[in-house]
Design an enzyme around this catalytic site. Structure first.
Site, PDB file in Angstrom:
ATOM      1  N   ASP A 130       1.757   5.174   5.982  1.00  0.00           N
ATOM      2  CA  ASP A 130       2.017   3.933   5.926  1.00  0.00           C
ATOM      3  C   ASP A 130       0.839   2.997   6.091  1.00  0.00           C
ATOM      4  O   ASP A 130      -0.120   3.500   6.545  1.00  0.00           O
ATOM      5  CB  ASP A 130       3.128   3.550   7.205  1.00  0.00           C
ATOM      6  CG  ASP A 130       3.723   2.247   6.870  1.00  0.00           C
ATOM      7  OD1 ASP A 130       3.430   1.782   5.914  1.00  0.00           O
ATOM      8  OD2 ASP A 130       4.505   2.031   7.805  1.00  0.00           O
ATOM      9  N   THR A 162       0.770  -1.289   0.240  1.00  0.00           N
ATOM     10  CA  THR A 162      -0.081   0.079   0.098  1.00  0.00           C
ATOM     11  C   THR A 162       1.051   1.574   0.077  1.00  0.00           C
ATOM     12  O   THR A 162       0.448   2.218  -0.694  1.00  0.00           O
ATOM     13  CB  THR A 162      -0.933  -0.113   1.185  1.00  0.00           C
ATOM     14  OG1 THR A 162      -1.587  -1.287   1.208  1.00  0.00           O
ATOM     15  CG2 THR A 162      -1.973   0.954   1.177  1.00  0.00           C
ATOM     16  N   LYS A 166       1.742  -3.826  12.976  1.00  0.00           N
ATOM     17  CA  LYS A 166       2.505  -3.657  11.710  1.00  0.00           C
ATOM     18  C   LYS A 166       3.664  -4.417  12.002  1.00  0.00           C
ATOM     19  O   LYS A 166       4.079  -4.948  12.774  1.00  0.00           O
ATOM     20  CB  LYS A 166       2.952  -2.153  11.723  1.00  0.00           C
ATOM     21  CG  LYS A 166       1.762  -1.143  11.583  1.00  0.00           C
ATOM     22  CD  LYS A 166       2.171   0.310  11.227  1.00  0.00           C
ATOM     23  CE  LYS A 166       3.330   0.655  10.416  1.00  0.00           C
ATOM     24  NZ  LYS A 166       3.098   0.068   9.137  1.00  0.00           N
ATOM     25  N   GLY A 167       4.386  -4.520  10.719  1.00  0.00           N
ATOM     26  CA  GLY A 167       5.739  -5.290  10.682  1.00  0.00           C
ATOM     27  C   GLY A 167       5.549  -6.522   9.995  1.00  0.00           C
ATOM     28  O   GLY A 167       6.574  -7.588  10.015  1.00  0.00           O
ATOM     29  N   GLU A 170       9.851   1.959  11.138  1.00  0.00           N
ATOM     30  CA  GLU A 170       8.339   2.390  10.971  1.00  0.00           C
ATOM     31  C   GLU A 170       8.005   3.080  12.307  1.00  0.00           C
ATOM     32  O   GLU A 170       7.400   4.257  12.436  1.00  0.00           O
ATOM     33  CB  GLU A 170       7.442   1.319  10.664  1.00  0.00           C
ATOM     34  CG  GLU A 170       7.400   0.966   9.278  1.00  0.00           C
ATOM     35  CD  GLU A 170       6.739  -0.286   8.794  1.00  0.00           C
ATOM     36  OE1 GLU A 170       6.559  -0.818   7.689  1.00  0.00           O
ATOM     37  OE2 GLU A 170       6.273  -0.947   9.903  1.00  0.00           O
TER      38      GLU A 170
END
Length: 226
Positions: free
Chosen positions: A85, A35, A98-99, A107
């Site tokens: 993000d 994305t 996330k990750g 990030e």
């Protein structure tokens, strides 16, 4: 709409959101993943309207450079107005996991510096309680076994991400079946384990704005209380 079309829609919406605020001195923080890649492609149309970007991964830096967007080390910039993000999961409070791509530490650092954190995601990422997606933890390699044992004590099932090395030279442990009904507390407990660099819960610093791609269009969701 396909998932890729939803990702493109939210990426375009993010660029449309920040474009009126860009100035010649502006630095944009850019995340990692499919994305975020769409976001970079749309952002390139405005590359002459802002100074440059800070990237959360080597892959993102390369994509930015290919579009002619200067990439700066975070230590060389004074501030970041926007960080954009994606996410692997989000809840209604805009707390995130996330990750999945392994860039969680960089990030999280860029998100901490940014004035406004914009999350772009398709509706499949919205969940009631975080944790169906395995929670990534970046770990110093020599601490792998110790961290795994401590995760078990906290009720999670640690799985070593075999063959993966982060941009920081560390490893990833993905936690399955973890109770993340209280994200801030879980984030703090995991980060307190010796040998953990950080984990993929973005709860102490959640997103400020979620642009969510749905079949009815892009929904703009502000963080409650923000």
């Amino acid at each position: 709409m396909t998932q890729d079309e939803l990702k493109q829609a939210v990426a375009k919406a993010a660029v449309d959101h920040i474009a009126p605020h860009l100035e010649p001195s502006s630095i944009v923080g850019v995340g990692t993943g499919s994305t975020a890649n769409f976001f970079i492609d749309y952002l390139a149309e405005y590359r002459n309207d802002f100074d440059g970007a800070v990237a959360s991964s080597e892959a993102t830096a390369e994509r930015l450079k290919k579009h002619g967007i200067p990439v700066y080390d975070l230590n060389a910039v004074n501030e970041i107005e926007f960080y954009v993000d994606g996410a692997d999961e989000t809840n209604e409070s805009l707390e995130l996991i996330k990750g999945g791509g392994g860039a969680l530490t960089r990030e999280k650092i860029v998100a901490a510096v940014a004035k406004t954190f914009i999350c772009i995601a398709d509706e499949s990422k919205m969940v009631g309680i975080l944790g169906e997606f395995p929670l990534p933890v970046e770990v110093i390699p020599m601490a792998r076994s110790h961290v795994g044992r401590e995760i078990v004590k906290l009720g999670g099932d640690p799985v070593y991400r075999d063959g993966f090395v982060t941009d920081n030279g560390n490893i990833i442990i993905d936690i399955h079946n973890m109770d993340i009904s209280r994200p801030i507390q879980v984030e703090e407990r995991l980060n307190n384990i010796v040998g953990v660099v950080t984990n993929g819960l973005f709860a102490r610093r959640p997103a400020d704005l979620l642009l969510l791609g749905t079949s009815e269009g892009v929904k703009s969701i502000a963080r409650p209380g923000a």
